[in-house]
Motif scaffolding. Structure first.
Motif, PDB file in Angstrom:
ATOM      1  N   ALA A 263       0.816  -1.218   0.000  1.00 57.02           N
ATOM      2  CA  ALA A 263       0.000   0.000   0.000  1.00 57.02           C
ATOM      3  C   ALA A 263       0.849   1.269   0.000  1.00 57.02           C
ATOM      4  CB  ALA A 263      -0.925  -0.001   1.222  1.00 57.02           C
ATOM      5  N   GLY A 264       2.172   1.122  -0.025  1.00 58.73           N
ATOM      6  CA  GLY A 264       3.051   2.281  -0.059  1.00 58.73           C
ATOM      7  C   GLY A 264       3.274   2.933   1.286  1.00 58.73           C
ATOM      8  N   LEU A 265       3.141   2.152   2.356  1.00 60.79           N
ATOM      9  CA  LEU A 265       3.244   2.714   3.699  1.00 60.79           C
ATOM     10  C   LEU A 265       4.591   2.468   4.368  1.00 60.79           C
ATOM     11  CD1 LEU A 265      -0.298   1.739   5.093  1.00 60.79           C
ATOM     12  CD2 LEU A 265       0.392   3.818   3.876  1.00 60.79           C
ATOM     13  N   VAL A 266       5.458   1.704   3.746  1.00 63.01           N
ATOM     14  CA  VAL A 266       6.768   1.397   4.339  1.00 63.01           C
ATOM     15  C   VAL A 266       7.788   2.355   3.738  1.00 63.01           C
ATOM     16  CG1 VAL A 266       8.500  -0.384   4.766  1.00 63.01           C
ATOM     17  CG2 VAL A 266       6.078  -0.998   4.652  1.00 63.01           C
ATOM     18  N   ARG A 267       8.105   3.406   4.475  1.00 66.24           N
ATOM     19  CA  ARG A 267       8.931   4.489   3.951  1.00 66.24           C
ATOM     20  C   ARG A 267       9.488   5.299   5.116  1.00 66.24           C
ATOM     21  NH1 ARG A 267       5.052   8.451   0.718  1.00 66.24           N
ATOM     22  NH2 ARG A 267       4.041   6.564  -0.073  1.00 66.24           N
ATOM     23  N   PRO A 268      10.405   6.232   4.858  1.00 69.18           N
ATOM     24  CA  PRO A 268      10.858   7.117   5.936  1.00 69.18           C
ATOM     25  C   PRO A 268       9.675   7.854   6.562  1.00 69.18           C
ATOM     26  CG  PRO A 268      12.282   7.329   4.015  1.00 69.18           C
ATOM     27  CD  PRO A 268      11.120   6.492   3.590  1.00 69.18           C
ATOM     28  N   ARG A 269       9.780   8.132   7.846  1.00 72.74           N
ATOM     29  CA  ARG A 269       8.743   8.786   8.646  1.00 72.74           C
ATOM     30  C   ARG A 269       7.541   7.883   8.905  1.00 72.74           C
ATOM     31  NH1 ARG A 269       8.809  14.872   9.074  1.00 72.74           N
ATOM     32  NH2 ARG A 269      10.861  15.498   8.357  1.00 72.74           N
ATOM     33  N   SER A 270       7.639   6.615   8.556  1.00 72.14           N
ATOM     34  CA  SER A 270       6.616   5.652   8.955  1.00 72.14           C
ATOM     35  C   SER A 270       7.025   5.024  10.275  1.00 72.14           C
ATOM     36  CB  SER A 270       6.440   4.569   7.892  1.00 72.14           C
ATOM     37  OG  SER A 270       5.849   5.097   6.728  1.00 72.14           O
ATOM     38  N   ILE A 271       6.086   4.971  11.222  1.00 78.61           N
ATOM     39  CA  ILE A 271       6.355   4.465  12.566  1.00 78.61           C
ATOM     40  C   ILE A 271       5.483   3.240  12.798  1.00 78.61           C
ATOM     41  CG2 ILE A 271       6.486   5.046  15.012  1.00 78.61           C
ATOM     42  CD1 ILE A 271       6.092   8.045  14.092  1.00 78.61           C
ATOM     43  N   ARG A 285      13.879  -5.252   5.438  1.00 85.83           N
ATOM     44  CA  ARG A 285      13.044  -4.320   4.653  1.00 85.83           C
ATOM     45  C   ARG A 285      12.926  -2.972   5.363  1.00 85.83           C
ATOM     46  NH1 ARG A 285      11.978  -1.265   1.030  1.00 85.83           N
ATOM     47  NH2 ARG A 285       9.816  -0.695   0.571  1.00 85.83           N
ATOM     48  N   CYS A 286      12.718  -2.985   6.676  1.00 85.74           N
ATOM     49  CA  CYS A 286      12.608  -1.730   7.427  1.00 85.74           C
ATOM     50  C   CYS A 286      13.907  -0.934   7.370  1.00 85.74           C
ATOM     51  CB  CYS A 286      12.239  -2.018   8.880  1.00 85.74           C
ATOM     52  SG  CYS A 286      10.539  -2.575   9.115  1.00 85.74           S
ATOM     53  N   ALA A 287      15.031  -1.633   7.457  1.00 86.21           N
ATOM     54  CA  ALA A 287      16.320  -0.953   7.382  1.00 86.21           C
ATOM     55  C   ALA A 287      16.495  -0.268   6.040  1.00 86.21           C
ATOM     56  CB  ALA A 287      17.451  -1.947   7.636  1.00 86.21           C
ATOM     57  N   HIS A 288      16.150  -0.965   4.968  1.00 89.62           N
ATOM     58  CA  HIS A 288      16.303  -0.392   3.632  1.00 89.62           C
ATOM     59  C   HIS A 288      15.330   0.749   3.397  1.00 89.62           C
ATOM     60  CE1 HIS A 288      18.238  -4.373   2.035  1.00 89.62           C
ATOM     61  NE2 HIS A 288      19.095  -3.618   2.703  1.00 89.62           N
ATOM     62  N   ALA A 289      14.133   0.653   3.974  1.00 93.49           N
ATOM     63  CA  ALA A 289      13.110   1.677   3.753  1.00 93.49           C
ATOM     64  C   ALA A 289      13.315   2.912   4.610  1.00 93.49           C
ATOM     65  CB  ALA A 289      11.726   1.083   4.028  1.00 93.49           C
ATOM     66  N   GLY A 290      14.070   2.773   5.712  1.00 91.54           N
ATOM     67  CA  GLY A 290      14.295   3.914   6.586  1.00 91.54           C
ATOM     68  C   GLY A 290      13.137   4.231   7.508  1.00 91.54           C
ATOM     69  N   CYS A 291      12.254   3.261   7.734  1.00 91.88           N
ATOM     70  CA  CYS A 291      11.136   3.492   8.643  1.00 91.88           C
ATOM     71  C   CYS A 291      11.570   3.229  10.088  1.00 91.88           C
ATOM     72  CB  CYS A 291       9.934   2.639   8.261  1.00 91.88           C
ATOM     73  SG  CYS A 291      10.264   0.876   8.195  1.00 91.88           S
ATOM     74  N   THR A 292      10.657   3.439  11.029  1.00 91.15           N
ATOM     75  CA  THR A 292      10.977   3.367  12.451  1.00 91.15           C
ATOM     76  C   THR A 292      10.106   2.334  13.151  1.00 91.15           C
ATOM     77  OG1 THR A 292      11.676   5.681  12.552  1.00 91.15           O
ATOM     78  CG2 THR A 292      10.954   4.697  14.617  1.00 91.15           C
ATOM     79  N   LEU A 293      10.718   1.574  14.053  1.00 93.43           N
ATOM     80  CA  LEU A 293       9.976   0.664  14.924  1.00 93.43           C
ATOM     81  C   LEU A 293       9.882   1.305  16.303  1.00 93.43           C
ATOM     82  CD1 LEU A 293      11.566  -2.774  13.926  1.00 93.43           C
ATOM     83  CD2 LEU A 293       9.591  -1.596  12.907  1.00 93.43           C
TER      84      LEU A 293
END
Length: 439
Positions: A263-271, A285-293
């Motif tokens: 859906a295009g939700l895995v990206r920087p500034r995604s928490i 995948r999260c590391a490559h996308a730059g998102c946050t856990l």
């Protein structure tokens, strides 16, 4: 100087970072000046250094607030919290899905009433500040009124907050559901009204995959494409039962994270909140996308969800951004000191030891970096917004006797994380203005 933003000097033990304590010895990553000074002009930090060095440069008219022997550092950042659950905090003994149905959904229904939402938003924000938290990523409810109430209360306090209307178009009570298009339209209106207005930031907020159709998740991704600096927040792999539910609802997807990714939700500034049961593929995948856990150890322990594998996420060869979250009301405290305490315990369950400087980084500078807000917040740096937390290691008799035995500043910090609560917050400053008091 504007009338709204104060200028002053804070004196005490200042805490700064020389680097990321996950990449260097933690003791070397923290720089502590036992008699430091922070010069604040027009609500921003203009200089940080030893008081003896800076004293001769200070205008005689600049007020000096002496917080010695307290520790002065950046305000805490809570990366995952639900303000509508403030009223049901510490509700007895359920696991996630039944707990939502029994306590949370009936409470969230009340936020269609703007007056009620206003009352909770104000109380919630004041409590956050009392606990030293100056920025948070906040879930509202499905009702636009709840978002307007929250941002209005935040604007009154001049806090930098991230928040958004929850999107839910299925698997929820009728009184909490929107439709995919309604959710898009209402979110679009709220973004126009609030995002980037003063210190307010908007987060597109699908609650979690089971309560949104693919159409709604896709439209959430389309919303994110309308502005490059929007946030996204949702839940991911909090419990195994939830994971099985997602698998049944989305059998054509490769996994829970893939539902969001498509859906295009895995990206920087995604928490992504919790992520207790992530796989190695998810972490890559999260590391490559730059998102946050958002690691929420207090809530995970309370609801029996499991313990997040922090050091796997922080592995240097594919580092994932991680921040800490209280997750009220799954969590039973807004204190980030308590969250850091529980993060230490969660790490111990996996045979790893979380150093107090690493915890402190995850709740301040590391969180700001993860959310794309460094160096605006999270550090004592020239030009940063003066959102600060003053920690008192003598706040209680137990803390005081332990502090007297501290062998280093990091040892003192560990004592605060293990024994501290809101009583250890000597003061909270928002853009240089002290919360609930006149400096």
């Amino acid at each position: 100087m504007t009338a709204e933003l104060p200028s002053l000097v804070l004196r005490g033990t200042t805490l700064r970072f020389a680097g990321n304590p996950f990449d260097m010895p933690p003791e070397e990553a923290l720089i502590a000046d036992p008699d430091g000074a922070i010069i604040i002009e027009n609500g921003r930090i203009s200089a940080v250094g030893s008081f003896s060095t800076l004293a001769s440069t200070l205008p005689a008219t600049l007020p000096i607030i002496d917080h010695r022997p307290c520790l002065i550092g950046p305000g805490f950042i809570d990366a995952h919290v639900h303000y509508p659950q403030f009223g049901v905090i510490a509700s007895y003994g359920e696991q996630l899905l039944s707990w939502l149905e029994r306590y949370v959904f009936p409470e969230e229904r009340r936020f269609a009433d703007r007056a009620y939402a206003d009352s909770i938003a104000g109380a919630f924000l004041d409590s956050l500040l009392d606990h030293g938290t100056t920025t948070a990523a906040v879930y509202c409810t499905v009702h636009p009124e709840s978002v307007d109430a929250f941002f209005s209360a935040s604007r009154q306090r001049n806090t930098r907050m991230i928040a958004g209307k929850v999107l839910m178009d299925r698997n929820a009570p009728d009184f909490l559901r929107d439709t995919a298009q309604q959710g898009y339209d209402e979110s679009r209106d709220l973004i126009d009204r609030w995002h980037g207005q003063g210190r307010q930031l908007y987060a597109v907020t699908p609650r979690f995959a089971p309560t949104s159709t693919e159409e709604q998740l896709t439209l959430a991704g389309a919303l994110l494409d309308t502005a490059p600096d929007l946030f996204m927040q949702t839940h991911l792999l909090e419990t195994k039962q939830e994971a099985r539910w997602v698998e049944a609802l989305f059998p054509h997807r490769a996994g829970y994270l893939d539902v969001y990714d498509q859906a295009g939700l895995v990206r920087p500034r995604s928490i992504f909140g919790h992520a207790v049961h992530v796989t190695e593929n998810d972490l890559t995948r999260c590391a490559h996308a730059g998102c946050t856990l958002a690691h929420c150890p207090t809530s995970n322990a309370f609801l029996g969800s499991g313990a997040f594998r922090l050091f796997e996420a922080m592995r240097p060869d594919r580092r994932v951004h991680v921040a800490l979250g209280s997750d009220i009301g799954g969590g039973n405290s807004l204190s980030m000191l308590r969250v850091m305490n529980d993060a230490y315990t969660a790490a111990q369950t996996h045979g790893t030891s979380l150093h107090p400087v690493q915890s402190y980084w995850l709740a301040t500078a590391g969180a700001a970096q993860a959310l794309g807000l460094a160096p605006t917040i999270g550090r004592l740096e020239e030009g940063a917004e003066a959102d600060l937390c003053v920690l008192n290691p003598q706040a209680t008799p137990l803390l005081a006797q332990r502090a007297a035995r501290a062998e280093s500043v990091s040892d003192l910090l560990f004592a605060l994380l293990m024994l501290g609560d809101d009583r250890a917050i000597e003061a909270t400053y928002i853009m240089g203005r002290r919360h609930r008091a006149s400096p």
